[in-house]
Design a protein around this motif. Structure first.
Motif, PDB file in Angstrom:
ATOM      1  N   ASP A 198       0.834  -1.206   0.000  1.00 23.09           N
ATOM      2  CA  ASP A 198       0.000   0.000   0.000  1.00 23.09           C
ATOM      3  C   ASP A 198       0.866   1.254   0.000  1.00 23.09           C
ATOM      4  O   ASP A 198       0.429   2.329  -0.393  1.00 23.09           O
ATOM      5  CB  ASP A 198      -0.959   0.006   1.192  1.00 23.09           C
ATOM      6  CG  ASP A 198      -0.221  -0.165   2.518  1.00 23.09           C
ATOM      7  OD1 ASP A 198       0.880  -0.740   2.528  1.00 23.09           O
ATOM      8  OD2 ASP A 198      -0.772   0.269   3.542  1.00 23.09           O
ATOM      9  N   VAL A 199       2.110   1.114   0.457  1.00 16.98           N
ATOM     10  CA  VAL A 199       3.108   2.170   0.319  1.00 16.98           C
ATOM     11  C   VAL A 199       4.141   1.673  -0.687  1.00 16.98           C
ATOM     12  O   VAL A 199       4.789   0.648  -0.462  1.00 16.98           O
ATOM     13  CB  VAL A 199       3.797   2.475   1.666  1.00 16.98           C
ATOM     14  CG1 VAL A 199       4.854   3.562   1.464  1.00 16.98           C
ATOM     15  CG2 VAL A 199       2.771   2.903   2.717  1.00 16.98           C
ATOM     16  N   ARG A 224       6.139  -1.297   2.170  1.00 19.75           N
ATOM     17  CA  ARG A 224       6.365  -0.583   3.419  1.00 19.75           C
ATOM     18  C   ARG A 224       7.821  -0.687   3.860  1.00 19.75           C
ATOM     19  O   ARG A 224       8.432   0.300   4.281  1.00 19.75           O
ATOM     20  CB  ARG A 224       5.452  -1.149   4.516  1.00 19.75           C
ATOM     21  CG  ARG A 224       3.972  -0.852   4.327  1.00 19.75           C
ATOM     22  CD  ARG A 224       3.153  -1.458   5.461  1.00 19.75           C
ATOM     23  NE  ARG A 224       1.711  -1.209   5.291  1.00 19.75           N
ATOM     24  CZ  ARG A 224       0.767  -1.649   6.119  1.00 19.75           C
ATOM     25  NH1 ARG A 224       1.114  -2.393   7.182  1.00 19.75           N
ATOM     26  NH2 ARG A 224      -0.507  -1.374   5.903  1.00 19.75           N
ATOM     27  N   ALA A 257      10.278   1.361   1.533  1.00 17.50           N
ATOM     28  CA  ALA A 257      10.109   2.796   1.783  1.00 17.50           C
ATOM     29  C   ALA A 257      10.720   3.174   3.128  1.00 17.50           C
ATOM     30  O   ALA A 257      11.373   4.219   3.259  1.00 17.50           O
ATOM     31  CB  ALA A 257       8.633   3.165   1.741  1.00 17.50           C
ATOM     32  N   THR A 314      -1.206   2.304   5.699  1.00 14.58           N
ATOM     33  CA  THR A 314      -2.582   2.772   5.514  1.00 14.58           C
ATOM     34  C   THR A 314      -3.553   1.810   6.195  1.00 14.58           C
ATOM     35  O   THR A 314      -3.175   0.740   6.662  1.00 14.58           O
ATOM     36  CB  THR A 314      -2.932   2.853   4.016  1.00 14.58           C
ATOM     37  OG1 THR A 314      -2.969   1.527   3.482  1.00 14.58           O
ATOM     38  CG2 THR A 314      -1.899   3.674   3.259  1.00 14.58           C
ATOM     39  N   SER A 321       1.783   7.741   5.419  1.00 11.37           N
ATOM     40  CA  SER A 321       1.183   6.729   4.540  1.00 11.37           C
ATOM     41  C   SER A 321       1.849   6.700   3.165  1.00 11.37           C
ATOM     42  O   SER A 321       1.335   6.095   2.238  1.00 11.37           O
ATOM     43  CB  SER A 321      -0.316   6.999   4.372  1.00 11.37           C
ATOM     44  OG  SER A 321      -0.545   8.300   3.853  1.00 11.37           O
ATOM     45  N   SER A 322       3.003   7.360   3.056  1.00 11.91           N
ATOM     46  CA  SER A 322       3.761   7.333   1.804  1.00 11.91           C
ATOM     47  C   SER A 322       5.222   7.601   2.135  1.00 11.91           C
ATOM     48  O   SER A 322       5.559   8.070   3.229  1.00 11.91           O
ATOM     49  CB  SER A 322       3.248   8.388   0.826  1.00 11.91           C
ATOM     50  OG  SER A 322       3.523   9.692   1.306  1.00 11.91           O
ATOM     51  N   LEU A 323       6.088   7.317   1.176  1.00 11.39           N
ATOM     52  CA  LEU A 323       7.509   7.565   1.382  1.00 11.39           C
ATOM     53  C   LEU A 323       7.770   9.040   1.601  1.00 11.39           C
ATOM     54  O   LEU A 323       8.572   9.416   2.473  1.00 11.39           O
ATOM     55  CB  LEU A 323       8.298   7.054   0.169  1.00 11.39           C
ATOM     56  CG  LEU A 323       9.805   7.343   0.168  1.00 11.39           C
ATOM     57  CD1 LEU A 323      10.473   6.761   1.404  1.00 11.39           C
ATOM     58  CD2 LEU A 323      10.445   6.796  -1.110  1.00 11.39           C
ATOM     59  N   GLU A 324       7.096   9.892   0.849  1.00 12.59           N
ATOM     60  CA  GLU A 324       7.311  11.321   0.990  1.00 12.59           C
ATOM     61  C   GLU A 324       6.890  11.813   2.368  1.00 12.59           C
ATOM     62  O   GLU A 324       7.587  12.622   3.006  1.00 12.59           O
ATOM     63  CB  GLU A 324       6.537  12.081  -0.099  1.00 12.59           C
ATOM     64  CG  GLU A 324       6.871  13.566  -0.176  1.00 12.59           C
ATOM     65  CD  GLU A 324       8.344  13.823  -0.432  1.00 12.59           C
ATOM     66  OE1 GLU A 324       8.868  14.784   0.164  1.00 12.59           O
ATOM     67  OE2 GLU A 324       8.964  13.064  -1.201  1.00 12.59           O
ATOM     68  N   GLU A 325       5.746  11.319   2.862  1.00 11.20           N
ATOM     69  CA  GLU A 325       5.300  11.703   4.195  1.00 11.20           C
ATOM     70  C   GLU A 325       6.282  11.212   5.253  1.00 11.20           C
ATOM     71  O   GLU A 325       6.569  11.911   6.230  1.00 11.20           O
ATOM     72  CB  GLU A 325       3.904  11.141   4.473  1.00 11.20           C
ATOM     73  CG  GLU A 325       2.795  11.841   3.711  1.00 11.20           C
ATOM     74  CD  GLU A 325       1.419  11.289   4.067  1.00 11.20           C
ATOM     75  OE1 GLU A 325       1.346  10.441   4.985  1.00 11.20           O
ATOM     76  OE2 GLU A 325       0.448  11.703   3.432  1.00 11.20           O
TER      77      GLU A 325
END
Length: 326
Positions: free
Chosen positions: A105-106, A110, A113, A238, A274-278
């Motif tokens: 989901d990432v 996960r 990331a 997520t 909930s993402s690599l950038e976050e």
């Protein structure tokens, strides 16, 4: 700005001298005007003296007085809060390597990331900080003891391997033990360096079942608080994540409540990503919190600059208007 913001506030009493000079200047100007009105020959004065705008005749004096005010403030030693890099601190990075970390989901997963962001965190952390690495699933292991060697930490991050179950409490207990060991090695009369645990996980603790168990996450968080080591937790993933285990599709939603509670119990901070950038933004925030400390430093230089500029401007105006210094 209050008196407590100055190193030598008694110098501010010199402002009374400046005020007295201003009062004296006003008295002299009024006396000069009175004498001119009483004894002056206005017809002759108009013919020999150039007319000057009254609006600008006091500019030079005002600028010089401002310069004195600025110099006085500088002498009083003003201070302000400044961020300076920490030279002594310990950070344990605890990364969840349970099977749920293979969820996609990432992107790309996960775990991948988390590895990318953790290596960036290691690169950007203040060089003087000792960084260690703990990996945890059903148990927890110290992969790298706290060190300033970032390459060793990044190599260990690249070699993380997934395993079954999630023992969040063990990750905290193991991190605390590593921090205590380093403090004992450093020894000496100085207090041990400040420490923090950064714990990244994507799911609920499964070993033991209760977080309040003697080896549970909440119990470990309370012990961390007792030892003065805050635990900053990152809930990564997520609510719709899932993994394939032996042909079965198993949902693996993140568990924000327990990780938030661990942060609260230990005095740390709670983050979600909930993402690599976050996740990278979370680590950037942690780098600021951990890598720098706020101290009060000297702030007199701007006042000195203002004093020099104001005084120089006042002298220049006086030369232009009157062809002499005040």
């Amino acid at each position: 700005m209050s008196l407590s913001d100055f190193r030598s506030p008694l110098w501010l009493l010199f402002l009374l001298v400046v005020a007295a000079l201003v009062a004296g200047y006003v008295v002299v100007q009024r006396r000069r005007k009175r004498d001119t009105l009483k004894f002056g020959n206005f017809a002759l004065l108009d013919s020999v003296a150039p007319k000057r705008s009254k609006r600008w005749q006091h500019v030079s004096a005002i600028l010089v007085v401002l310069g004195l005010v600025f110099f006085t403030v500088a002498l009083a030693g003003p201070t302000k809060e400044q961020k300076v890099p920490r030279n002594r601190a310990t950070v344990m990075l605890a990364i969840d390597v349970s099977l749920s970390m293979q969820a996609t989901d990432v992107a790309p997963s996960r775990l991948q990331a988390a590895q990318d962001a953790a290596k960036s965190f290691a690169d950007n952390l203040t060089p003087g900080i000792n960084l260690g690495l703990v990996a945890f699933a059903g148990t927890a292991s110290v992969l790298v003891s706290p060190t300033t060697d970032r390459e060793a930490t990044k190599t260990a991050i690249d070699n993380l391997q997934l395993s079954e179950r999630t023992a969040t409490g063990e990750a905290i207990f193991t991190s605390l033990q590593s921090i205590s060991t380093l403090a004992a090695v450093i020894g000496g009369s100085e207090a041990p360096p400040p420490a923090r645990i950064v714990l990244l996980s994507d799911g609920k603790q499964t070993v033991p079942e209760s977080s309040d168990d003697p080896r549970g996450g909440f119990t470990a968080a309370r012990q961390a608080q007792d030892q003065g080591v805050p635990v900053s937790t990152i809930s990564f993933g997520t609510s719709y994540g899932s993994v394939d285990i032996e042909g079965d599709r198993i949902p693996v939603p993140v568990d924000d409540p327990s990780l938030r509670e661990i942060a609260n119990l230990s005095g740390g901070s709670f983050f979600t990503a909930s993402s690599l950038e976050e996740l990278r933004r979370v680590y950037e925030t942690l780098e600021e919190q951990i890598g720098y400390e706020t101290t009060r430093g000297d702030a007199s230089r701007p006042w000195l600059i203002l004093g020099v500029l104001a005084t120089a401007a006042g002298l220049t105006v006086s030369l232009v208007q009157r062809q002499r210094l005040p």
